[in-house]
Design an enzyme around this catalytic site. Sequence first.
Site, PDB file in Angstrom:
ATOM      1  N   GLY A 279       0.789  -1.233   0.000  1.00  0.00           N
ATOM      2  CA  GLY A 279       0.000   0.000   0.000  1.00  0.00           C
ATOM      3  C   GLY A 279       0.818   1.278   0.000  1.00  0.00           C
ATOM      4  O   GLY A 279       0.305   2.333   0.376  1.00  0.00           O
ATOM      5  N   SER A 280       2.085   1.214  -0.472  1.00  0.00           N
ATOM      6  CA  SER A 280       2.882   2.454  -0.453  1.00  0.00           C
ATOM      7  C   SER A 280       2.286   3.485  -1.415  1.00  0.00           C
ATOM      8  O   SER A 280       2.269   4.686  -1.121  1.00  0.00           O
ATOM      9  CB  SER A 280       4.345   2.173  -0.783  1.00  0.00           C
ATOM     10  OG  SER A 280       4.496   1.786  -2.116  1.00  0.00           O
TER      11      SER A 280
ATOM     12  N   LEU B 106      -4.370  -7.185  -7.988  1.00  0.00           N
ATOM     13  CA  LEU B 106      -3.973  -8.109  -9.055  1.00  0.00           C
ATOM     14  C   LEU B 106      -5.130  -8.801  -9.761  1.00  0.00           C
ATOM     15  O   LEU B 106      -4.953  -9.363 -10.834  1.00  0.00           O
ATOM     16  CB  LEU B 106      -3.007  -9.158  -8.487  1.00  0.00           C
ATOM     17  CG  LEU B 106      -1.727  -8.581  -7.866  1.00  0.00           C
ATOM     18  CD1 LEU B 106      -0.823  -9.686  -7.367  1.00  0.00           C
ATOM     19  CD2 LEU B 106      -0.983  -7.715  -8.875  1.00  0.00           C
TER      20      LEU B 106
ATOM     21  N   ILE C 289     -10.421  -7.040 -13.422  1.00  0.00           N
ATOM     22  CA  ILE C 289     -11.654  -6.316 -13.079  1.00  0.00           C
ATOM     23  C   ILE C 289     -12.829  -6.905 -13.867  1.00  0.00           C
ATOM     24  O   ILE C 289     -12.784  -6.992 -15.099  1.00  0.00           O
ATOM     25  CB  ILE C 289     -11.492  -4.802 -13.403  1.00  0.00           C
ATOM     26  CG1 ILE C 289     -10.345  -4.214 -12.581  1.00  0.00           C
ATOM     27  CG2 ILE C 289     -12.785  -4.036 -13.151  1.00  0.00           C
ATOM     28  CD1 ILE C 289     -10.489  -4.322 -11.068  1.00  0.00           C
TER      29      ILE C 289
ATOM     30  N   HIS D 288       1.157   0.494 -13.758  1.00  0.00           N
ATOM     31  CA  HIS D 288       1.949  -0.691 -14.050  1.00  0.00           C
ATOM     32  C   HIS D 288       3.435  -0.327 -13.929  1.00  0.00           C
ATOM     33  O   HIS D 288       3.851   0.732 -14.420  1.00  0.00           O
ATOM     34  CB  HIS D 288       1.629  -1.191 -15.464  1.00  0.00           C
ATOM     35  CG  HIS D 288       2.328  -2.470 -15.792  1.00  0.00           C
ATOM     36  ND1 HIS D 288       1.892  -3.690 -15.309  1.00  0.00           N
ATOM     37  CD2 HIS D 288       3.442  -2.717 -16.518  1.00  0.00           C
ATOM     38  CE1 HIS D 288       2.723  -4.628 -15.731  1.00  0.00           C
ATOM     39  NE2 HIS D 288       3.667  -4.068 -16.468  1.00  0.00           N
TER      40      HIS D 288
ATOM     41  N   ASP E 101      -3.539  -4.968 -18.533  1.00  0.00           N
ATOM     42  CA  ASP E 101      -2.540  -3.955 -18.917  1.00  0.00           C
ATOM     43  C   ASP E 101      -2.683  -3.464 -20.356  1.00  0.00           C
ATOM     44  O   ASP E 101      -1.696  -3.201 -21.044  1.00  0.00           O
ATOM     45  CB  ASP E 101      -1.116  -4.533 -18.741  1.00  0.00           C
ATOM     46  CG  ASP E 101      -0.863  -4.969 -17.305  1.00  0.00           C
ATOM     47  OD1 ASP E 101      -1.373  -4.308 -16.403  1.00  0.00           O
ATOM     48  OD2 ASP E 101      -0.157  -5.970 -17.114  1.00  0.00           O
TER      49      ASP E 101
ATOM     50  N   GLU F  23       6.622   6.013  -9.120  1.00  0.00           N
ATOM     51  CA  GLU F  23       5.167   5.857  -8.935  1.00  0.00           C
ATOM     52  C   GLU F  23       4.651   6.844  -7.902  1.00  0.00           C
ATOM     53  O   GLU F  23       3.646   7.527  -8.114  1.00  0.00           O
ATOM     54  CB  GLU F  23       4.851   4.427  -8.481  1.00  0.00           C
ATOM     55  CG  GLU F  23       5.108   3.406  -9.559  1.00  0.00           C
ATOM     56  CD  GLU F  23       4.773   1.987  -9.123  1.00  0.00           C
ATOM     57  OE1 GLU F  23       4.485   1.164  -9.995  1.00  0.00           O
ATOM     58  OE2 GLU F  23       4.810   1.698  -7.915  1.00  0.00           O
TER      59      GLU F  23
HETATM   60  C1  GRF Z   1       3.243  -1.064  -7.655  1.00  0.00           C
HETATM   61  O1  GRF Z   1       4.557  -1.295  -8.070  1.00  0.00           O
HETATM   62  C2  GRF Z   1       2.343  -0.941  -8.856  1.00  0.00           C
HETATM   63  O2  GRF Z   1       2.990  -0.587 -10.025  1.00  0.00           O
HETATM   64  C3  GRF Z   1       1.793  -2.323  -9.029  1.00  0.00           C
HETATM   65  O3  GRF Z   1       1.686  -2.830  -7.727  1.00  0.00           O
HETATM   66  C4  GRF Z   1       2.672  -2.233  -6.902  1.00  0.00           C
HETATM   67  C5  GRF Z   1       2.015  -1.830  -5.641  1.00  0.00           C
HETATM   68  O4  GRF Z   1       2.937  -1.448  -4.658  1.00  0.00           O
HETATM   69  N1  GRF Z   1       0.550  -2.283  -9.742  1.00  0.00           N
HETATM   70  P1  GRF Z   1       2.452  -0.838  -3.291  1.00  0.00           P
HETATM   71  O5  GRF Z   1       1.555  -1.845  -2.613  1.00  0.00           O
HETATM   72  O6  GRF Z   1       1.704   0.409  -3.614  1.00  0.00           O
HETATM   73  O7  GRF Z   1       3.690  -0.562  -2.505  1.00  0.00           O
END
Ligand code: GRF
Length: 304
Positions: free
Chosen positions: A124-125, A197, A200, A216, A257, A286
Amino acid sequence: MFERLQKKWKVKGWQLALILITFTIGGSATGYIGKKLMPVFAIGPAWLWVLVYILLVTIIWPIAVLIVSIPLGQFPFFIKYIGKLGRRIGLGGSDVKRETSNVKRLTSDVSRFTHIAIFASGAGSNAQKIIDHFRDHAIAKISLIVCNNPAAGVLQIAAKEEIPVLLIEKDRFYKDDAYIKELNEYRIDLIVLAGFLWKIPVALLNMYPGRILNIHPALLPNYGGKGMYGQAVHEAVIKAGETESGITVHYVDEIYDNGKIIFQAHCPVLPADTADSLARRIHQLEHQHYPKVIERVVSGINEV
Ligand code: GRF
């Protein structure tokens, strides 16, 4: 206290000082003008006097503060702030307006308040960064976290941030559309995937046409598709000898994707990189971009 305010309003120290000065001057001017105006109304009973005074001051205060904010360069902050106050007390109504139709529009009308659901099932970062970005935001709010993993770190974030959680099971997600009603309950307008993951379901895609985003951790259309998530993506990038990777924010459609790309950012792949070191670099990218891209989508700007 000042640090908390800075964080809450997302402003720098000097800007906070100017905002507080605006509040002080605006407040004093309101009191002064109010007192000068009151004798104009010949009001009898004291309780009525107080009532009229409060009413007058309520009208004068936003005007005074907005005027003072102009020379101090804080007009954009105060127009948002006062708009939000107005919504809180039920003026304007965009915060509380509920759509009756199932298919809701994400319009370019920024006065419309957008409720966002984050679908996340990992650490969840990204969710945390998105929550930080939209904390006390003028036009959008993170109203719900949807998760399919009871052990996911994102659930602790949701608890800490006091954001409601919808924990979904696979059967329910694919066979039963009851969760859609729950998304309606929270008036969700936009869904952002951040480490979710599961594919949907079509029912959800139809319900939110063009309003589901995903991030992604590579430059699509390469290194995407079924099974391409987490470390597998970075391992494939390194194995292929790429010198560059990055992130892709895209709309979600029925193929993994595959949806229209909204935004990409690049970063180098260094000769000494491992999947872990590359993942760290990608995560930074991200965190830096995803919240801003979401904000632009919320504002109706699809091409960023
Ligand atoms: C991220 O790297 C994103 O690109 C992918 O899942 C990961 C989630 O990371 N879809 P986090 O849980 O937000 O740390």
